[in-house]
Design an enzyme around this catalytic site. Structure first.
Site, PDB file in Angstrom:
ATOM      1  N   ASP A 236      21.008  13.872 -10.356  1.00 46.37           N
ATOM      2  CA  ASP A 236      21.574  13.925  -8.998  1.00 46.37           C
ATOM      3  C   ASP A 236      20.509  14.454  -8.041  1.00 46.37           C
ATOM      4  O   ASP A 236      20.557  14.179  -6.837  1.00 46.37           O
ATOM      5  CB  ASP A 236      22.770  14.901  -8.909  1.00 46.37           C
ATOM      6  CG  ASP A 236      23.990  14.399  -9.659  1.00 46.37           C
ATOM      7  OD1 ASP A 236      24.064  13.203  -9.950  1.00 46.37           O
ATOM      8  OD2 ASP A 236      24.873  15.242  -9.956  1.00 46.37           O
TER       9      ASP A 236
ATOM     10  N   HIS B 218      24.260  17.051 -11.995  1.00 46.28           N
ATOM     11  CA  HIS B 218      23.557  16.337 -13.071  1.00 46.28           C
ATOM     12  C   HIS B 218      22.060  16.512 -12.818  1.00 46.28           C
ATOM     13  O   HIS B 218      21.636  16.664 -11.667  1.00 46.28           O
ATOM     14  CB  HIS B 218      23.834  14.831 -13.026  1.00 46.28           C
ATOM     15  CG  HIS B 218      25.234  14.436 -13.359  1.00 46.28           C
ATOM     16  ND1 HIS B 218      26.178  14.161 -12.412  1.00 46.28           N
ATOM     17  CD2 HIS B 218      25.837  14.232 -14.553  1.00 46.28           C
ATOM     18  CE1 HIS B 218      27.322  13.813 -12.994  1.00 46.28           C
ATOM     19  NE2 HIS B 218      27.144  13.857 -14.302  1.00 46.28           N
TER      20      HIS B 218
END
Ligand code: XLS
Ligand code: MG
Ligand code: MG
Length: 399
Positions: free
Chosen positions: A64, A61
């Site tokens: 992340d 992501h």
């Protein structure tokens, strides 16, 4: 691990299109009722450990790896540079990027909220992720619209919300077309991922089938760029048969990407490692994908259990998940080549013999014995799965 024996070598593991998500490796074991049990870990360590195991692809992501407030800023460029370096020096490729549109408070009312500034921000975030994807060499972008729904009915109007959601995807595809030209790369494959519940109480696109209808609804400007990233457990969660859901996606030409894991029907998203709950169903799923020449990624979207240590995540959890996948994939090849299953299937397709097709009793009688082969095929698949006694006879009691 030594006592278990028989792991595949990193070189063998790298031959499969298996990707490891940053968020799976870095998951700390937290949930609504759970405190974290593992220490945080960054992308440099995750990529290095994936490489050692033989996981050749990495997925992430945006948030992340990049703090929300740094997105689009110079810090983003620095981090993307560090990621490229980590990937390169470990011989790992980034296969997929995805946008976090569910965690931050800005998504409280979803990325397709009423307020135009939320939707503008969402469109920018999706385009920014596509840009990161091109910079990292990714081929896929995934969208899990987990916040697209509601807790209390009536506040949102479903058709309007879905139109706004389509606007976001359209913005991502248009940005992709421009970025692909700029970077001289093909456009990404944009993949919708459905989950029937969590984190909203009611979800507007709860299944892969709902998403196929959405892709074909006429709301998307580039429906040819958009397909599916089904997740095994997400189809099981609503009570569906994952293999049938995948079959429908294959027929529609929309099986672009696949999140692999395991779990239970009609429960929350427990994200257990592949094959630990439903190995026979998994074998069946892989028979379907192998026989239809699926060549997309298998993304290990599971969560190492919170009973596993930081050390155990890379020493046990990831290598065993990869190895179970490879074993099941190779077994699926055995099933496809199995002479018993082949003969039984051909016999079923040939039908029960000459009967007047308009004589219902004759047609039923002609197939009565033949249809017993359905159960025989299932038995044969279990024999292949369990392995040791395939076609052999063991004395149950010593003579
Ligand atoms: C959550 C999803 C998520 C997606 C990517 O349930 O599985 O992990 O795969 O956002
Ligand atoms: Mg997933
Ligand atoms: Mg899941």
């Amino acid at each position: 691990m030594q006592a278990c024996g028989g792991g595949y070598s990193p070189e063998t593991r790298r031959k499969y299109y298996i990707s490891g998500p940053q968020w799976a490796a870095a998951y700390q074991g937290q949930a609504l009722f759970h405190a974290p049990t593992r220490a945080p870990i960054g992308f440099e360590d995750v990529i290095r450990e994936f490489a050692k195991i033989g996981i050749g692809y990495w997925t992430t992501h945006d948030t992340d790896v990049i703090p929300t407030e740094a997105l689009g800023k110079e810090e983003q460029a620095n981090i993307v540079g560090r990621i490229r370096q980590a990937l390169e020096s470990n011989g790992v490729e980034c296969s997929m990027v995805t946008t976090e549109t569910f965690f931050h408070a800005v998504w409280a009312a979803s990325p397709a909220a009423e307020a135009p500034e939320v939707r503008q921000y969402a469109a920018w975030r999706l385009a920014n992720t596509v840009k990161i994807g091109h910079e990292l060499g990714a081929k896929f972008a995934v969208y899990w619209p987990g916040s697209l729904g509601y807790y209390t009915q009536g506040a949102i109007e479903e058709t309007q919300t879905l139109r706004w959601y389509a606007d976001g995807l359209n913005a991502a595809c248009e940005a992709d077309i421009e970025l692909a030209a700029k970077y001289k790369r093909p456009t990404l494959r944009h993949c919708l991922e459905a989950k029937p519940f969590e984190p909203q109480a009611e979800i507007l696109l709860p299944t892969s089938d709902a998403m196929l209808a959405f892709i074909a609804s006429g709301l998307l400007k580039h429906p040819e760029m958009v397909g599916l990233n089904p997740e095994y457990l997400h189809e099981l969660m609503w009570g569906g048969a994952p293999r049938a859901a995948l079959a429908r996606a294959l027929l529609a030409g929309k099986l672009f990407h696949f999140d692999i894991n395991d779990g239970y029907r009609l429960k929350h998203d427990v994200d257990i490692g592949i094959g630990l709950v439903n190995p026979l169903d998994w074998l069946n799923v892989l028979v379907l994908l192998r026989s239809h020449n699926y060549t997309g990624p298998f993304n290990l979207d599971y969560k190492p259990p919170r009973t596993t240590s930081n050390y155990g995540v890379f020493a046990v959890s990831f290598p065993t998940a990869v190895d179970r996948f490879i074993t099941l994939w190779e077994m699926a090849g055995d099933v496809i080549a199995d002479p018993v299953i082949h003969e039984a299937t051909e016999a079923l397709k040939a039908g029960g013999g000459p009967a007047d097709p308009l004589d219902v009793e004759a047609v039923t009688a002609a197939n009565r014995e033949l249809l017993t082969l359905h159960e025989l095929i299932a038995h044969r698949m279990v024999q292949i799965l369990l392995g040791p006694h395939r076609g052999r006879v063991y004395p149950v009691m010593p003579a």
